[in-house]
Design an enzyme around this catalytic site. Structure first.
Site, PDB file in Angstrom:
ATOM      1  N   ALA A  72       0.894  -1.034  -0.013  1.00  0.00           N
ATOM      2  CA  ALA A  72      -0.062  -0.001  -0.041  1.00  0.00           C
ATOM      3  C   ALA A  72       0.883   1.286   0.053  1.00  0.00           C
ATOM      4  CB  ALA A  72      -0.856   0.080   1.273  1.00  0.00           C
ATOM      5  N   ILE A  73       1.916   1.189  -1.112  1.00  0.00           N
ATOM      6  CA  ILE A  73       2.760   2.242  -1.040  1.00  0.00           C
ATOM      7  C   ILE A  73       2.010   3.462  -1.291  1.00  0.00           C
ATOM      8  CG2 ILE A  73       4.755   3.205  -2.101  1.00  0.00           C
ATOM      9  CD1 ILE A  73       5.544   0.648  -0.764  1.00  0.00           C
ATOM     10  N   GLY A  74       1.144   3.445  -2.095  1.00  0.00           N
ATOM     11  CA  GLY A  74       0.028   4.831  -2.298  1.00  0.00           C
ATOM     12  C   GLY A  74       0.800   5.625  -3.075  1.00  0.00           C
ATOM     13  N   LEU A  75       1.549   5.317  -4.027  1.00  0.00           N
ATOM     14  CA  LEU A  75       2.325   5.945  -5.228  1.00  0.00           C
ATOM     15  C   LEU A  75       3.066   7.120  -4.785  1.00  0.00           C
ATOM     16  CD1 LEU A  75      -0.842   6.102  -7.703  1.00  0.00           C
ATOM     17  CD2 LEU A  75       1.350   4.629  -7.799  1.00  0.00           C
ATOM     18  N   CYS A 132      -4.644   1.559  -9.797  1.00  0.00           N
ATOM     19  CA  CYS A 132      -3.967   1.710  -8.484  1.00  0.00           C
ATOM     20  C   CYS A 132      -5.148   1.510  -7.284  1.00  0.00           C
ATOM     21  CB  CYS A 132      -3.117   2.724  -8.344  1.00  0.00           C
ATOM     22  SG  CYS A 132      -2.507   2.492  -6.555  1.00  0.00           S
ATOM     23  N   GLY A 245       2.093  -9.819 -13.897  1.00  0.00           N
ATOM     24  CA  GLY A 245       1.496 -10.717 -12.790  1.00  0.00           C
ATOM     25  C   GLY A 245       2.404 -11.874 -12.324  1.00  0.00           C
ATOM     26  N   GLY A 267       7.938  -7.803 -12.058  1.00  0.00           N
ATOM     27  CA  GLY A 267       7.536  -6.948 -10.994  1.00  0.00           C
ATOM     28  C   GLY A 267       8.231  -7.349  -9.689  1.00  0.00           C
TER      29      GLY A 267
HETATM   30  C1  LIG Z   1       6.032  -2.158  -4.341  1.00  0.00           C
HETATM   31  C2  LIG Z   1       4.887  -2.115  -5.560  1.00  0.00           C
HETATM   32  C3  LIG Z   1       4.746  -0.828  -6.206  1.00  0.00           C
HETATM   33  C4  LIG Z   1       3.959  -0.517  -7.341  1.00  0.00           C
HETATM   34  N1  LIG Z   1       3.946   0.490  -7.822  1.00  0.00           N
HETATM   35  C5  LIG Z   1       3.169   0.578  -8.883  1.00  0.00           C
HETATM   36  C6  LIG Z   1       2.972   1.908  -9.540  1.00  0.00           C
HETATM   37  O1  LIG Z   1       3.553   2.852  -9.306  1.00  0.00           O
HETATM   38  N2  LIG Z   1       2.218   1.974 -10.689  1.00  0.00           N
HETATM   39  C7  LIG Z   1       1.621   0.901 -11.284  1.00  0.00           C
HETATM   40  O2  LIG Z   1       0.995   1.045 -12.215  1.00  0.00           O
HETATM   41  N3  LIG Z   1       1.793  -0.364 -10.578  1.00  0.00           N
HETATM   42  C8  LIG Z   1       2.412  -0.300  -9.631  1.00  0.00           C
HETATM   43  N4  LIG Z   1       2.879  -1.654  -9.121  1.00  0.00           N
HETATM   44  C9  LIG Z   1       2.095  -2.753  -9.723  1.00  0.00           C
HETATM   45  C10 LIG Z   1       2.976  -3.508 -10.599  1.00  0.00           C
HETATM   46  O3  LIG Z   1       3.608  -2.706 -11.480  1.00  0.00           O
HETATM   47  C11 LIG Z   1       2.479  -4.826 -11.031  1.00  0.00           C
HETATM   48  O4  LIG Z   1       1.451  -4.526 -11.941  1.00  0.00           O
HETATM   49  C12 LIG Z   1       1.971  -6.052 -10.119  1.00  0.00           C
HETATM   50  O5  LIG Z   1       2.722  -5.757  -8.908  1.00  0.00           O
HETATM   51  C13 LIG Z   1       1.758  -7.160 -10.576  1.00  0.00           C
HETATM   52  O6  LIG Z   1       2.969  -7.733 -11.029  1.00  0.00           O
HETATM   53  P1  LIG Z   1       3.808  -8.592 -10.170  1.00  0.00           P
HETATM   54  O7  LIG Z   1       3.111  -9.834  -9.471  1.00  0.00           O
HETATM   55  O8  LIG Z   1       5.036  -9.125 -11.231  1.00  0.00           O
HETATM   56  O9  LIG Z   1       4.621  -7.730  -9.219  1.00  0.00           O
HETATM   57  C14 LIG Z   1       3.441  -1.861  -7.697  1.00  0.00           C
HETATM   58  C15 LIG Z   1       3.824  -3.118  -7.230  1.00  0.00           C
HETATM   59  C16 LIG Z   1       4.480  -3.257  -6.139  1.00  0.00           C
HETATM   60  C17 LIG Z   1       4.602  -4.510  -5.683  1.00  0.00           C
END
Ligand SMILES: Cc1cc2nc3c(=O)[nH]c(=O)nc-3n(C[C@H](O)[C@H](O)[C@H](O)COP(=O)(O)O)c2cc1C
Length: 304
Positions: A72-75, A132, A245, A267
């Site tokens: 829940a970084i919250g951008l 998000c 994902g 990710g």
């Molecule tokens: C710590 C963290 C920060 C993320 N920040 C963003 C973000 O700023 N913008 C966004 O579109 N997705 C964000 N995501 C989502 C990822 O880009 C990705 O869509 C999602 O984690 C699924 O892929 P994964 O399972 O390979 O991590 C974030 C994910 C994580 C874990």
């Protein structure tokens, strides 16, 4: 450049290979420079940027879960101007397209961000985050409704001739309905999926583990859902899809490609293995060699 790995994800954006970074898990690129030769990546998608800098949500903002994590970084981000003046010069030295993930609290902010990207040399395009789950305004509020999703993408499209990728949420009833509205609004590609909304409770304190109460679930736990959503969307639409994902290995990436993704994003895996992107790429090359695949396009959407 190894031509058999090249993929075109729309509007002439040619990636040297299909492996990109997922926004928010690779910082602004420089953080991974000692682990990864950024020239080897297909594309670099940076942390989500807003018009003004943002501190994000209060801690705790991360919880480990079985085969994944909740965040829940919250951008939290430096803002588009500091990105352009302080972070982009470093990224410009590489021969890898840089895509800025953008997030706005309203349509005007999305449009203003797209215009900044249009005006800035060295940025190949935008990834529009309408998915998000961790912010109160914008984000999923736009991505869960076909009409709002359409209007946000139209606002962005009106401001830029560069590549527009739109990042979709799995937290919807019918992802194809949203995807189709976004395609009509002029998107060049779709990336899916963002995180799934989740929650964890600390039974000793009887409190949610995240200060934000809910967070976005990512990592291997979500991979089957993501593969299904890519398959389902790719079957219904013609627009190029970037799968994301739970990818931690080449085999995971290949599943997405066979399900219909032209490219993939790695990710959460970057957080435990900083070289995950390159491991995935190397494994894809090995697989193609072993199976006698001449061009990656032979296996895109090959699952039947
Ligand atoms: C710590 C963290 C920060 C993320 N920040 C963003 C973000 O700023 N913008 C966004 O579109 N997705 C964000 N995501 C989502 C990822 O880009 C990705 O869509 C999602 O984690 C699924 O892929 P994964 O399972 O390979 O991590 C974030 C994910 C994580 C874990």
């Amino acid at each position: 450049m190894d031509e058999k790995l090249q993929v075109n994800i729309g509007r002439g954006l040619l990636l040297k290979n299909p492996v990109m970074t997922a926004s928010g898990t690779f910082g602004y690129g420089s953080e991974y420079n000692e682990f990864v030769d950024l020239n080897h990546l297909g594309g670099i998608i940076v942390k989500g940027l807003s018009l003004k800098p943002s501190k994000g949500n209060p801690p705790p903002r991360i919880v480990e879960t079985p085969s994944g994590m909740l965040n829940a970084i919250g951008l939290e981000n430096v803002g588009i101007d500091a990105f352009i003046s302080e972070k982009l010069p470093f990224l410009k030295q590489f021969q890898t397209p840089v895509i800025t993930n953008i997030y706005g609290r309203d349509m005007d902010e999305y449009a203003a961000l797209a215009l900044r990207v249009e005006e800035t040399e060295g940025i190949a395009g935008v990834e529009v985050n309408i998915s998000c789950p961790n912010v109160k305004l914008g984000g999923i509020a736009f991505g869960a409704d076909p009409d709002s999703a359409h209007r946000v993408v139209q606002a962005v499209r009106n401001q830029t001739t560069k590549h527009v990728m739109v990042k979709l949420s799995p937290n919807v009833t019918d992802i194809v309905e949203i995807a189709s509205g976004v395609e009509d609004a002029g998107a060049d590609s779709l990336s899916l999926i963002n995180t799934l909304t989740g929650m964890a409770v600390d039974i000793d304190t009887c409190c949610p583990k995240l200060a934000n109460i809910t967070g976005g679930l990512s990592g291997p736990a979500i991979k089957p859902i993501a593969v299904y959503m890519v398959y389902h969307t790719a079957k219904a639409l013609d627009i190029p899809i970037v799968g994301c994902g739970g990818i931690i290995s080449a085999n995971d990436a290949l599943e997405f490609i066979m399900a219909g993704a032209s490219a993939v994003q790695v990710g959460t895996a970057n957080l435990t293995n900083p070289q995950a992107t390159l491991d995935v790429l190397e494994g894809i090359e090995q697989f193609m060699k072993q199976e006698g695949i001449q061009d990656i396009s032979e296996i895109i959407g090959a699952a039947h």
